[in-house]
Design a protein around this motif. Sequence first.
Motif, PDB file in Angstrom:
ATOM      1  N   HIS A 110      15.221 -15.515   9.444  1.00 34.33           N
ATOM      2  CA  HIS A 110      14.420 -16.029  10.562  1.00 34.33           C
ATOM      3  C   HIS A 110      14.051 -14.926  11.544  1.00 34.33           C
ATOM      4  CE1 HIS A 110      13.053 -18.567  13.835  1.00 34.33           C
ATOM      5  NE2 HIS A 110      13.997 -18.084  14.618  1.00 34.33           N
ATOM      6  N   ASN A 111      14.979 -14.021  11.806  1.00 34.34           N
ATOM      7  CA  ASN A 111      14.765 -12.982  12.815  1.00 34.34           C
ATOM      8  C   ASN A 111      14.107 -11.722  12.254  1.00 34.34           C
ATOM      9  OD1 ASN A 111      16.042 -13.760  15.586  1.00 34.34           O
ATOM     10  ND2 ASN A 111      17.495 -14.507  14.054  1.00 34.34           N
ATOM     11  N   ALA A 112      14.140 -11.542  10.943  1.00 32.78           N
ATOM     12  CA  ALA A 112      13.539 -10.352  10.327  1.00 32.78           C
ATOM     13  C   ALA A 112      12.062 -10.608  10.059  1.00 32.78           C
ATOM     14  CB  ALA A 112      14.273 -10.002   9.038  1.00 32.78           C
ATOM     15  N   GLN A 113      11.212 -10.106  10.922  1.00 26.12           N
ATOM     16  CA  GLN A 113       9.778 -10.372  10.816  1.00 26.12           C
ATOM     17  C   GLN A 113       9.030  -9.312  10.019  1.00 26.12           C
ATOM     18  OE1 GLN A 113       8.422 -13.270  12.003  1.00 26.12           O
ATOM     19  NE2 GLN A 113      10.556 -13.791  12.432  1.00 26.12           N
ATOM     20  N   ARG A 114       9.699  -8.192   9.746  1.00 22.76           N
ATOM     21  CA  ARG A 114       9.032  -7.104   9.038  1.00 22.76           C
ATOM     22  C   ARG A 114       9.745  -6.808   7.717  1.00 22.76           C
ATOM     23  NH1 ARG A 114       9.728  -5.277  14.151  1.00 22.76           N
ATOM     24  NH2 ARG A 114      11.325  -3.788  13.474  1.00 22.76           N
ATOM     25  N   PHE A 115       9.043  -6.120   6.846  1.00 18.17           N
ATOM     26  CA  PHE A 115       9.570  -5.730   5.540  1.00 18.17           C
ATOM     27  C   PHE A 115      10.859  -4.939   5.702  1.00 18.17           C
ATOM     28  CE2 PHE A 115       9.553  -2.953   1.719  1.00 18.17           C
ATOM     29  CZ  PHE A 115       9.446  -3.926   0.738  1.00 18.17           C
ATOM     30  N   ARG A 116      11.943  -5.441   5.086  1.00 17.40           N
ATOM     31  CA  ARG A 116      13.237  -4.780   5.076  1.00 17.40           C
ATOM     32  C   ARG A 116      13.799  -4.547   6.484  1.00 17.40           C
ATOM     33  NH1 ARG A 116      16.245  -3.869   0.458  1.00 17.40           N
ATOM     34  NH2 ARG A 116      16.716  -1.752   1.066  1.00 17.40           N
ATOM     35  N   GLU A 117      13.493  -5.437   7.391  1.00 11.76           N
ATOM     36  CA  GLU A 117      13.994  -5.294   8.765  1.00 11.76           C
ATOM     37  C   GLU A 117      15.461  -5.709   8.835  1.00 11.76           C
ATOM     38  OE1 GLU A 117      13.073  -6.783  13.362  1.00 11.76           O
ATOM     39  OE2 GLU A 117      11.882  -7.556  11.688  1.00 11.76           O
ATOM     40  N   ALA A 118      16.272  -4.882   9.511  1.00 15.14           N
ATOM     41  CA  ALA A 118      17.696  -5.175   9.699  1.00 15.14           C
ATOM     42  C   ALA A 118      17.904  -5.814  11.066  1.00 15.14           C
ATOM     43  CB  ALA A 118      18.516  -3.894   9.583  1.00 15.14           C
ATOM     44  N   ILE A 119      18.768  -6.831  11.117  1.00 11.58           N
ATOM     45  CA  ILE A 119      19.025  -7.602  12.331  1.00 11.58           C
ATOM     46  C   ILE A 119      20.422  -7.306  12.849  1.00 11.58           C
ATOM     47  CG2 ILE A 119      19.067  -9.923  13.339  1.00 11.58           C
ATOM     48  CD1 ILE A 119      16.319  -8.952  12.278  1.00 11.58           C
ATOM     49  N   ASP A 120      20.526  -7.085  14.165  1.00 16.53           N
ATOM     50  CA  ASP A 120      21.832  -6.729  14.723  1.00 16.53           C
ATOM     51  C   ASP A 120      22.757  -7.940  14.757  1.00 16.53           C
ATOM     52  OD1 ASP A 120      21.995  -7.862  17.711  1.00 16.53           O
ATOM     53  OD2 ASP A 120      19.944  -7.184  17.358  1.00 16.53           O
ATOM     54  N   TRP A 121      24.043  -7.659  14.768  1.00 15.67           N
ATOM     55  CA  TRP A 121      25.084  -8.679  14.655  1.00 15.67           C
ATOM     56  C   TRP A 121      25.005  -9.711  15.771  1.00 15.67           C
ATOM     57  CZ3 TRP A 121      27.918 -11.361  11.730  1.00 15.67           C
ATOM     58  CH2 TRP A 121      29.098 -11.969  12.163  1.00 15.67           C
ATOM     59  N   GLU A 122      24.770  -9.268  17.012  1.00 15.00           N
ATOM     60  CA  GLU A 122      24.747 -10.193  18.142  1.00 15.00           C
ATOM     61  C   GLU A 122      23.600 -11.189  18.023  1.00 15.00           C
ATOM     62  OE1 GLU A 122      27.047 -10.629  20.372  1.00 15.00           O
ATOM     63  OE2 GLU A 122      28.206  -9.021  19.430  1.00 15.00           O
ATOM     64  N   THR A 123      22.465 -10.758  17.495  1.00 19.47           N
ATOM     65  CA  THR A 123      21.332 -11.671  17.293  1.00 19.47           C
ATOM     66  C   THR A 123      21.679 -12.731  16.260  1.00 19.47           C
ATOM     67  OG1 THR A 123      19.731  -9.941  17.849  1.00 19.47           O
ATOM     68  CG2 THR A 123      18.915 -11.813  16.576  1.00 19.47           C
ATOM     69  N   ILE A 124      22.397 -12.325  15.214  1.00 15.86           N
ATOM     70  CA  ILE A 124      22.820 -13.277  14.180  1.00 15.86           C
ATOM     71  C   ILE A 124      23.783 -14.303  14.751  1.00 15.86           C
ATOM     72  CG2 ILE A 124      24.049 -13.506  11.988  1.00 15.86           C
ATOM     73  CD1 ILE A 124      23.023 -10.661  11.313  1.00 15.86           C
ATOM     74  N   VAL A 125      24.744 -13.838  15.542  1.00 19.32           N
ATOM     75  CA  VAL A 125      25.723 -14.743  16.158  1.00 19.32           C
ATOM     76  C   VAL A 125      25.019 -15.750  17.057  1.00 19.32           C
ATOM     77  CG1 VAL A 125      27.660 -14.881  17.782  1.00 19.32           C
ATOM     78  CG2 VAL A 125      27.622 -13.088  16.018  1.00 19.32           C
ATOM     79  N   GLN A 126      24.075 -15.271  17.862  1.00 18.11           N
ATOM     80  CA  GLN A 126      23.348 -16.155  18.772  1.00 18.11           C
ATOM     81  C   GLN A 126      22.529 -17.192  18.001  1.00 18.11           C
ATOM     82  OE1 GLN A 126      21.033 -14.156  21.760  1.00 18.11           O
ATOM     83  NE2 GLN A 126      19.785 -15.951  22.195  1.00 18.11           N
ATOM     84  N   ALA A 127      21.847 -16.740  16.956  1.00 20.09           N
ATOM     85  CA  ALA A 127      21.025 -17.672  16.171  1.00 20.09           C
ATOM     86  C   ALA A 127      21.887 -18.749  15.529  1.00 20.09           C
ATOM     87  CB  ALA A 127      20.246 -16.908  15.105  1.00 20.09           C
ATOM     88  N   CYS A 128      23.051 -18.367  15.018  1.00 21.30           N
ATOM     89  CA  CYS A 128      23.933 -19.334  14.352  1.00 21.30           C
ATOM     90  C   CYS A 128      24.521 -20.339  15.338  1.00 21.30           C
ATOM     91  CB  CYS A 128      25.062 -18.598  13.629  1.00 21.30           C
ATOM     92  SG  CYS A 128      24.555 -17.725  12.137  1.00 21.30           S
ATOM     93  N   ASN A 129      25.045 -19.856  16.441  1.00 24.90           N
ATOM     94  CA  ASN A 129      25.768 -20.729  17.351  1.00 24.90           C
ATOM     95  C   ASN A 129      24.874 -21.465  18.337  1.00 24.90           C
ATOM     96  OD1 ASN A 129      28.282 -20.325  16.250  1.00 24.90           O
ATOM     97  ND2 ASN A 129      28.791 -18.607  17.574  1.00 24.90           N
TER      98      ASN A 129
END
Length: 231
Positions: A155-174
């Motif tokens: 959901h957060n990776a809008q570009r080809f092979r884009e890496a997403i930081d851990w805090e963004t993942i935690v926020q999106a999940c919770n």
Amino acid sequence: NPIDSGLVRYLGSLVKKGLLQLIICGRYQLIHLDRESNFQLLKIMTEIELPTLDDESARKAIQDPMSGILEYETSEVQRLVLLTGGNPYLINYICSELVEAKMHSAARITEKHVEELELRMTTGAMREPHFRVLYEDFEKIEGGIPWKVLLSIAHNAQRFREAIDWETIVQACNQELGLKVSRQRLHQAITSLRTSQIVLERRQGKDLKYLIAPDILRQWLQSQSLFYKQT
């Protein structure tokens, strides 16, 4: 559970006594089945993980089968390596699609052909069975948390092979998916995804970032709006 745990443990005892040799092949869910059902079988066996292909092997898997018949532009071979993440199943699936599309036209794969393929493969629900095999285990294990983590990255990776930081993942999940689980459980989920090689970890300075190894899977998950269907 359709598998009798007593029988499995009996087979395990035969293995330990040297009276039986077993070779067990399975997807990642097998580890959790062994643990949850208390089979205690895998702990006495040697684990051999079948990895994704390295870049050189992936390039050969893409080019060699149709060598002399179908030619790939060099840049597009590398893009196909990144689209598939070196996953043999995806390499076979994508290259089969390319070959089928090119059977009655020019025998050279260009950027235009690969772009058209990406659009075809990530549009419409008919492709779901081909992609679902890559992630269906994660919908079932660990309460489905790895699946939600995977969706958060896509959901957060809008570009080809884009890496997403851990805090963004935690926020999106919770916050967005409403998981409300501990960081420890989210870390366990990301570890499961990394072990499967569907997700890769990258360190940038002090920050850890994560990307979906086969970018065609990221595109598929985004195109189907699966993240929003979980909210």
